[in-house]
Motif scaffolding. Structure first.
Motif, mmCIF file in Angstrom:
data_model
loop_
_atom_site.group_PDB
_atom_site.id
_atom_site.type_symbol
_atom_site.label_atom_id
_atom_site.label_comp_id
_atom_site.label_asym_id
_atom_site.label_seq_id
_atom_site.Cartn_x
_atom_site.Cartn_y
_atom_site.Cartn_z
ATOM 1 N N LEU A 126 13.507 -1.210 28.206
ATOM 2 C CA LEU A 126 13.781 -0.005 28.983
ATOM 3 C C LEU A 126 12.743 1.084 28.748
ATOM 4 N N ALA A 127 12.059 1.011 27.604
ATOM 5 C CA ALA A 127 11.181 2.111 27.219
ATOM 6 C C ALA A 127 10.040 2.324 28.202
ATOM 7 N N GLY A 128 9.498 1.230 28.726
ATOM 8 C CA GLY A 128 8.323 1.364 29.586
ATOM 9 C C GLY A 128 8.607 1.227 31.058
ATOM 10 N N TYR A 129 9.827 1.568 31.494
ATOM 11 C CA TYR A 129 10.144 1.380 32.906
ATOM 12 C C TYR A 129 9.333 2.344 33.769
ATOM 13 N N ARG A 130 9.165 1.942 35.033
ATOM 14 C CA ARG A 130 8.513 2.830 35.983
ATOM 15 C C ARG A 130 9.320 2.898 37.266
ATOM 16 N N LYS A 131 9.092 3.950 37.991
ATOM 17 C CA LYS A 131 9.787 4.155 39.257
ATOM 18 C C LYS A 131 8.884 3.706 40.402
ATOM 19 N N VAL A 132 9.494 3.078 41.380
ATOM 20 C CA VAL A 132 8.785 2.670 42.589
ATOM 21 C C VAL A 132 9.589 3.161 43.786
ATOM 22 N N SER A 133 8.932 3.796 44.707
ATOM 23 C CA SER A 133 9.625 4.380 45.853
ATOM 24 C C SER A 133 10.042 3.317 46.873
ATOM 25 N N LEU A 163 10.417 1.029 49.948
ATOM 26 C CA LEU A 163 9.467 0.357 50.842
ATOM 27 C C LEU A 163 8.068 0.196 50.252
ATOM 28 N N ARG A 164 7.902 0.571 48.989
ATOM 29 C CA ARG A 164 6.621 0.327 48.339
ATOM 30 C C ARG A 164 6.615 -1.079 47.732
ATOM 31 N N THR A 165 5.435 -1.668 47.648
ATOM 32 C CA THR A 165 5.300 -3.025 47.125
ATOM 33 C C THR A 165 5.084 -2.994 45.615
ATOM 34 N N LEU A 166 5.885 -3.761 44.917
ATOM 35 C CA LEU A 166 5.776 -3.878 43.468
ATOM 36 C C LEU A 166 4.682 -4.866 43.091
ATOM 37 N N ARG A 167 4.655 -6.000 43.768
ATOM 38 C CA ARG A 167 3.611 -7.004 43.571
ATOM 39 C C ARG A 167 3.485 -7.827 44.841
ATOM 40 N N ARG A 168 2.242 -8.121 45.230
ATOM 41 C CA ARG A 168 2.010 -8.875 46.458
ATOM 42 C C ARG A 168 1.799 -10.350 46.165
ATOM 43 N N GLU A 169 2.142 -11.159 47.141
ATOM 44 C CA GLU A 169 1.841 -12.583 47.080
ATOM 45 C C GLU A 169 0.338 -12.756 46.878
ATOM 46 N N GLY A 170 -0.037 -13.563 45.870
ATOM 47 C CA GLY A 170 -1.441 -13.773 45.561
ATOM 48 C C GLY A 170 -1.980 -12.902 44.447
ATOM 49 N N ASP A 171 -1.225 -11.876 44.028
ATOM 50 C CA ASP A 171 -1.656 -11.027 42.917
ATOM 51 C C ASP A 171 -1.595 -11.799 41.597
ATOM 52 N N TRP A 199 17.436 -1.882 44.748
ATOM 53 C CA TRP A 199 17.381 -3.200 45.389
ATOM 54 C C TRP A 199 15.932 -3.556 45.698
ATOM 55 N N VAL A 200 15.607 -4.830 45.541
ATOM 56 C CA VAL A 200 14.268 -5.358 45.815
ATOM 57 C C VAL A 200 14.421 -6.637 46.625
ATOM 58 N N CYS A 201 13.499 -6.894 47.527
ATOM 59 C CA CYS A 201 13.498 -8.177 48.233
ATOM 60 C C CYS A 201 12.256 -8.974 47.872
ATOM 61 N N SER A 202 12.437 -10.291 47.740
ATOM 62 C CA SER A 202 11.324 -11.227 47.577
ATOM 63 C C SER A 202 11.036 -11.842 48.932
ATOM 64 N N SER A 203 9.781 -11.924 49.288
ATOM 65 C CA SER A 203 9.434 -12.488 50.595
ATOM 66 C C SER A 203 8.173 -13.339 50.505
ATOM 67 N N LEU A 204 8.044 -14.224 51.482
ATOM 68 C CA LEU A 204 6.857 -15.064 51.630
ATOM 69 C C LEU A 204 6.257 -14.808 53.007
ATOM 70 N N MET A 205 4.957 -14.873 53.085
ATOM 71 C CA MET A 205 4.274 -14.735 54.364
ATOM 72 C C MET A 205 3.904 -16.124 54.875
ATOM 73 N N ALA A 260 10.305 -2.931 47.259
ATOM 74 C CA ALA A 260 11.473 -2.104 46.988
ATOM 75 C C ALA A 260 12.225 -1.812 48.294
ATOM 76 N N VAL A 261 13.490 -2.187 48.343
ATOM 77 C CA VAL A 261 14.344 -1.859 49.489
ATOM 78 C C VAL A 261 14.819 -0.412 49.379
ATOM 79 N N THR A 262 15.085 0.021 48.143
ATOM 80 C CA THR A 262 15.461 1.398 47.840
ATOM 81 C C THR A 262 14.504 1.921 46.768
ATOM 82 N N ASP A 263 14.648 3.171 46.386
ATOM 83 C CA ASP A 263 13.960 3.642 45.189
ATOM 84 C C ASP A 263 14.458 2.808 44.006
ATOM 85 N N ILE A 264 13.542 2.384 43.143
ATOM 86 C CA ILE A 264 13.934 1.494 42.053
ATOM 87 C C ILE A 264 13.374 1.976 40.720
#
Length: 238
Positions: free
Chosen positions: A26-33, A35-43, A55-61, A95-99
């Protein structure tokens, strides 16, 4: 709010030392707004993410440029676990919501198996539970009609939120848009809209802006092609 450690404690009784390890996440958590991307496919894959809030969604292109949402993640979930076996991330995490989310380095996951075996077992069995859930989703997306798909999804969502004490009187936050639901369930946004309206008319659910309430659980279960599975508890692994 209590840290959402319920997922890792579903199958094993964790020690105070295990709890210390998880509290360290928990100590190093970060906030993500939203509809922002946490990590992209291929990263590059540097570890997994522990979802504290939101809430977060996982997706494939797909190769034709279409996106397929494969999973909706809730507080307590580990994000990006399948990509640990890949040289580059196999899914996009958005991120579906602020996370709030913590990154757990891949090396730290390996250390769990050597130094904190009960916590490692919890992590491993949690991953198996995800496989069961994916198998169930494939069954109702592949063979179910729109009402069956939506009913099964809402029941699964309710069961997961309820396990995390994120429901009250059958009501829970519901931030997913109709296009997102369509990508998840293999339906057009128009079809999603019609299906939700039909469910409204049954009286099994009640919807408002950003929330949903299951008013008749048995009624909704009667529409679903299968029900969320019942998993073994800590007694089986103690």
């Amino acid at each position: 709010m209590q840290p959402p450690f319920h997922r890792l404690a579903e199958f094993v009784s964790l020690t105070s030392q295990d709890m210390d390890v998880m509290n360290g996440w928990l100590a190093g958590y970060r906030k993500v707004s939203r509809l922002r991307t946490l990590r992209r496919e291929g990263d590059p894959v540097t570890g997994v993410y522990f979802l504290l809030e939101g809430w977060v969604c996982s997706s494939l292109m797909l190769r034709n440029g279409r996106r397929q949402i494969v999973k909706v993640h809730l507080p307590g979930d580990m994000l990006g676990m399948p990509s640990l076996v890949l040289p580059a991330a196999g899914e996009t995490l958005e991120a579906v919501t602020d996370i709030k989310v913590s990154l757990i380095p891949a090396a730290a996951i390996g250390e769990l198996f050597e130094h904190r075996p009960r916590l490692a077992i919890g992590l491993f069995l949690n991953a198996q539970m995800e496989d069961v859930a994916l198998t169930q989703k494939l069954s109702w997306v592949g063979a179910g009609n729109a009402m069956e798909r939506m009913s099964a999804f809402l029941l699964d969502l309710f069961a997961r939120l309820d396990a995390g004490r994120l429901t009250e009187g059958g009501r829970f936050d519901f931030p997913l848009t109709q296009p997102q639901l369509g990508e998840l369930l293999g339906l057009t946004a128009v079809h999603v809209n019609r299906t939700l309206k039909r469910l409204d008319q049954t009286g099994f659910i009640v919807r408002g802006r950003g929330w949903l309430r299951i008013a008749d659980l048995a009624g909704l279960q009667s529409l679903a092609p299968n029900l969320p599975p019942r998993f073994s508890g800590p007694a089986a692994w103690s």
